[in-house]
Design a protein around this motif. Sequence first.
Motif, PDB file in Angstrom:
ATOM      1  N   LEU A 437     -25.960  69.159  28.148  1.00  0.00           N
ATOM      2  CA  LEU A 437     -24.972  69.011  29.215  1.00  0.00           C
ATOM      3  C   LEU A 437     -23.570  68.868  28.634  1.00  0.00           C
ATOM      4  CD1 LEU A 437     -24.171  68.649  32.174  1.00  0.00           C
ATOM      5  CD2 LEU A 437     -24.733  66.215  31.954  1.00  0.00           C
ATOM      6  N   LEU A 438     -23.439  68.049  27.599  1.00  0.00           N
ATOM      7  CA  LEU A 438     -22.131  67.882  26.957  1.00  0.00           C
ATOM      8  C   LEU A 438     -21.651  69.199  26.353  1.00  0.00           C
ATOM      9  CD1 LEU A 438     -22.739  64.429  25.221  1.00  0.00           C
ATOM     10  CD2 LEU A 438     -21.484  64.878  27.345  1.00  0.00           C
ATOM     11  N   ASP A 439     -22.567  69.954  25.799  1.00  0.00           N
ATOM     12  CA  ASP A 439     -22.201  71.260  25.229  1.00  0.00           C
ATOM     13  C   ASP A 439     -21.738  72.221  26.322  1.00  0.00           C
ATOM     14  OD1 ASP A 439     -22.905  70.317  22.733  1.00  0.00           O
ATOM     15  OD2 ASP A 439     -24.905  71.236  22.755  1.00  0.00           O
ATOM     16  N   MET A 440     -22.422  72.216  27.453  1.00  0.00           N
ATOM     17  CA  MET A 440     -22.040  73.102  28.554  1.00  0.00           C
ATOM     18  C   MET A 440     -20.666  72.738  29.105  1.00  0.00           C
ATOM     19  SD  MET A 440     -24.021  73.768  32.194  1.00  0.00           S
ATOM     20  CE  MET A 440     -25.306  74.825  31.515  1.00  0.00           C
ATOM     21  N   ILE A 441     -20.413  71.428  29.248  1.00  0.00           N
ATOM     22  CA  ILE A 441     -19.118  70.976  29.745  1.00  0.00           C
ATOM     23  C   ILE A 441     -17.989  71.424  28.812  1.00  0.00           C
ATOM     24  CG2 ILE A 441     -17.703  68.903  30.084  1.00  0.00           C
ATOM     25  CD1 ILE A 441     -20.244  67.539  31.195  1.00  0.00           C
ATOM     26  N   LYS A 442     -18.239  71.315  27.519  1.00  0.00           N
ATOM     27  CA  LYS A 442     -17.227  71.736  26.541  1.00  0.00           C
ATOM     28  C   LYS A 442     -17.061  73.245  26.524  1.00  0.00           C
ATOM     29  CE  LYS A 442     -16.030  71.355  21.637  1.00  0.00           C
ATOM     30  NZ  LYS A 442     -16.456  70.833  20.310  1.00  0.00           N
ATOM     31  N   GLU A 443     -18.163  73.979  26.568  1.00  0.00           N
ATOM     32  CA  GLU A 443     -18.116  75.444  26.483  1.00  0.00           C
ATOM     33  C   GLU A 443     -17.329  76.058  27.636  1.00  0.00           C
ATOM     34  OE1 GLU A 443     -21.232  79.255  26.621  1.00  0.00           O
ATOM     35  OE2 GLU A 443     -21.998  77.196  26.391  1.00  0.00           O
ATOM     36  N   TYR A 444     -17.483  75.507  28.827  1.00  0.00           N
ATOM     37  CA  TYR A 444     -16.821  76.082  29.998  1.00  0.00           C
ATOM     38  C   TYR A 444     -15.613  75.266  30.457  1.00  0.00           C
ATOM     39  CZ  TYR A 444     -20.803  79.229  30.302  1.00  0.00           C
ATOM     40  OH  TYR A 444     -21.750  80.196  30.018  1.00  0.00           O
ATOM     41  N   ASN A 445     -15.174  74.327  29.629  1.00  0.00           N
ATOM     42  CA  ASN A 445     -13.980  73.532  29.921  1.00  0.00           C
ATOM     43  C   ASN A 445     -14.060  72.910  31.312  1.00  0.00           C
ATOM     44  OD1 ASN A 445     -11.448  72.428  29.335  1.00  0.00           O
ATOM     45  ND2 ASN A 445     -10.361  74.165  30.253  1.00  0.00           N
ATOM     46  N   VAL A 446     -15.210  72.299  31.613  1.00  0.00           N
ATOM     47  CA  VAL A 446     -15.432  71.674  32.918  1.00  0.00           C
ATOM     48  C   VAL A 446     -14.631  70.386  33.021  1.00  0.00           C
ATOM     49  CG1 VAL A 446     -17.150  70.540  34.380  1.00  0.00           C
ATOM     50  CG2 VAL A 446     -17.729  72.665  33.190  1.00  0.00           C
ATOM     51  N   SER A 447     -13.920  70.224  34.136  1.00  0.00           N
ATOM     52  CA  SER A 447     -13.112  69.019  34.319  1.00  0.00           C
ATOM     53  C   SER A 447     -13.457  68.255  35.591  1.00  0.00           C
ATOM     54  CB  SER A 447     -11.620  69.372  34.322  1.00  0.00           C
ATOM     55  OG  SER A 447     -11.344  70.415  35.233  1.00  0.00           O
ATOM     56  N   TRP A 448     -14.318  68.816  36.444  1.00  0.00           N
ATOM     57  CA  TRP A 448     -14.812  68.035  37.577  1.00  0.00           C
ATOM     58  C   TRP A 448     -16.205  68.524  37.972  1.00  0.00           C
ATOM     59  CZ3 TRP A 448     -15.019  69.406  43.101  1.00  0.00           C
ATOM     60  CH2 TRP A 448     -14.641  70.731  43.362  1.00  0.00           C
ATOM     61  N   THR A 449     -16.941  67.661  38.623  1.00  0.00           N
ATOM     62  CA  THR A 449     -18.311  67.979  39.025  1.00  0.00           C
ATOM     63  C   THR A 449     -18.530  67.570  40.472  1.00  0.00           C
ATOM     64  OG1 THR A 449     -19.265  65.826  38.408  1.00  0.00           O
ATOM     65  CG2 THR A 449     -19.121  67.521  36.672  1.00  0.00           C
ATOM     66  N   ILE A 450     -19.419  68.267  41.139  1.00  0.00           N
ATOM     67  CA  ILE A 450     -19.840  67.887  42.485  1.00  0.00           C
ATOM     68  C   ILE A 450     -21.332  68.158  42.609  1.00  0.00           C
ATOM     69  CG2 ILE A 450     -19.071  70.135  43.392  1.00  0.00           C
ATOM     70  CD1 ILE A 450     -18.623  68.655  46.107  1.00  0.00           C
ATOM     71  N   PHE A 451     -22.072  67.068  42.866  1.00  0.00           N
ATOM     72  CA  PHE A 451     -23.537  67.140  42.970  1.00  0.00           C
ATOM     73  C   PHE A 451     -24.015  66.205  44.075  1.00  0.00           C
ATOM     74  CE2 PHE A 451     -22.959  68.822  38.752  1.00  0.00           C
ATOM     75  CZ  PHE A 451     -24.016  69.691  38.559  1.00  0.00           C
ATOM     76  N   GLU A 452     -25.233  66.429  44.514  1.00  0.00           N
ATOM     77  CA  GLU A 452     -25.858  65.476  45.427  1.00  0.00           C
ATOM     78  C   GLU A 452     -26.000  64.147  44.696  1.00  0.00           C
ATOM     79  OE1 GLU A 452     -27.195  69.629  46.412  1.00  0.00           O
ATOM     80  OE2 GLU A 452     -26.952  68.432  44.606  1.00  0.00           O
ATOM     81  N   THR A 453     -25.712  63.058  45.377  1.00  0.00           N
ATOM     82  CA  THR A 453     -25.612  61.742  44.738  1.00  0.00           C
ATOM     83  C   THR A 453     -26.897  61.311  44.034  1.00  0.00           C
ATOM     84  OG1 THR A 453     -23.915  61.021  46.283  1.00  0.00           O
ATOM     85  CG2 THR A 453     -25.169  59.289  45.185  1.00  0.00           C
ATOM     86  N   ASN A 454     -28.050  61.699  44.584  1.00  0.00           N
ATOM     87  CA  ASN A 454     -29.316  61.212  44.019  1.00  0.00           C
ATOM     88  C   ASN A 454     -29.723  61.933  42.733  1.00  0.00           C
ATOM     89  OD1 ASN A 454     -29.897  63.661  45.145  1.00  0.00           O
ATOM     90  ND2 ASN A 454     -31.690  62.979  46.307  1.00  0.00           N
ATOM     91  N   LEU A 455     -28.944  62.903  42.272  1.00  0.00           N
ATOM     92  CA  LEU A 455     -29.303  63.640  41.056  1.00  0.00           C
ATOM     93  C   LEU A 455     -28.902  62.849  39.806  1.00  0.00           C
ATOM     94  CD1 LEU A 455     -28.415  67.318  42.044  1.00  0.00           C
ATOM     95  CD2 LEU A 455     -30.613  66.142  42.155  1.00  0.00           C
TER      96      LEU A 455
END
Length: 512
Positions: A437-455
């Motif tokens: 997950l950390l690698d994916m966030i870095k690879e795509y320069n992710v700066s915000w997330t939106i998910f269903e709360t229970n995940l």
Amino acid sequence: MLTDTSNSIDNSQSKSRLFILVLLAYLTWMIAAFCGTGDDTYWHIKVGEWILNNRQIPTTGIFSYTAANMPWVSHEWLSAILLYAVFSIAGWPGLVFLATLAITLAMWLLFDFLVKRISINICIIFVLFAYFLLTPHIMPRPHILILPIMVFWTAELIKASENQTHPPYPLALVMVFWSNMHGSFIMGIPFILYFAAESVLTIKDEALRLKELRHWLLFFLLSLSALLINPHGIEGLLLPFKLTDQTYVIDHIVEWASPNFHGFQPLEFWLLGFIGFALYKGLTLPPFRLIFLLGLLHLSLKYIRFATDLLPFLSPLILATPLSKQLNRPADFAIGSLYPKNIKHWLVLGLYLAALSFYLPGRTVETKQNVHLGNLLTALQDEKAVLGNVLNSYSLSVYLIHYDYPVFIDSRGELYGDAFIERHFKTTSLEKGAQPLLDMIKEYNVSWTIFETNLPINAFLGERPEWHPIYSDKFFTIYLTQSKDISEQSKLELQKIKDSLPKDDEANDLPL
């Protein structure tokens, strides 16, 4: 005596007409009442809007920043234009009316075919089962818009086969519309070969058999040629085959799963009813009809999608004539008697349509869940430049697209491919730990997330010092990297939305 018999028949016909008209009116109203938004409809609307604004058909992954330059075959572009056009004029009530119109037309075409071959009582049973099976999948999406096309196409092929002739050549033009509206067009081609074989092999005269075979082959070639009349050429024709190769997507998307018989399942009632009826009556089917029906049942048991879209309409088409002959239940009703014949009939029809048009605008079409999420995304519209690249859940993607947020992933499986989708699912679920997950966030320069709360991804980000929540309730959670923040005005808007949520005991219909 003849007069009495004639009067008795007229009274019976009159009662049947009234019952059928009331039944069709009721089913039409119920379709309009139960029609939902259909999640994918949200992004189909945006595709139609993009096409009309740009006056071209998209060929790359618009709406997705991770696949912006990847080739995309937008095979449902014509449906998207229609959906957007209706939505822009009449909103969700207009789309519900469009879906209702498409389904009602499909049911009418089915009824028109059946009533010319089998008794009216069995026709009614078939139509009721068609509605019953389709009910879980009533929504304004391309697969609903093409239902009348699919029924008309298959009915014409069966009609030609039963008459030991060939379909009219202009019928091939139907493929132009079908192939540009929905990927199910690919079924129409093997249907030609199947019913051609049924027709030709039942002709006893060899010269006539060869003649009809040539006609069927010519019709087959014309239909194939019609498929190529699309913006993507041969790629549009090959797309359905590529979709069937995406085994991971098919195994993990709900509508492509097998039916779940642990809960309420309309297919179970259809199967039990048909098996019981067949055993009780000792029914037998000609080989071609039996094979076709078994094929429909196989697809319906493997994919719930086919149990709602194919089985309800195609099974009556292939069963009508064999059942009529074996049960000695010939046609005993004239469909022409249902058409309006005087000003009173037209007035009643007009009043019914007027009542429907008054009902639809007042009907709540979007769920509270959809409205709630729409409010959140609307409140963040002015923060898009600050937010940057999103990592989103698969199921929320259609709403992000609808509100003009470039997504990480969405439901266009043909765009991303199996490998990308599998990586997203396994990474965001932390199946292989935190590092992917950390690698994916870095690879795509992710700066915000939106998910269903229970995940679990939300709990993980909550423990990371480089992330902070800008919104969270029991349904949705939004995280933003610590290096960024939204305006105070946007924070106030989000807080108002959260405060407006119903209490827990009143919100049972909100969760995903």
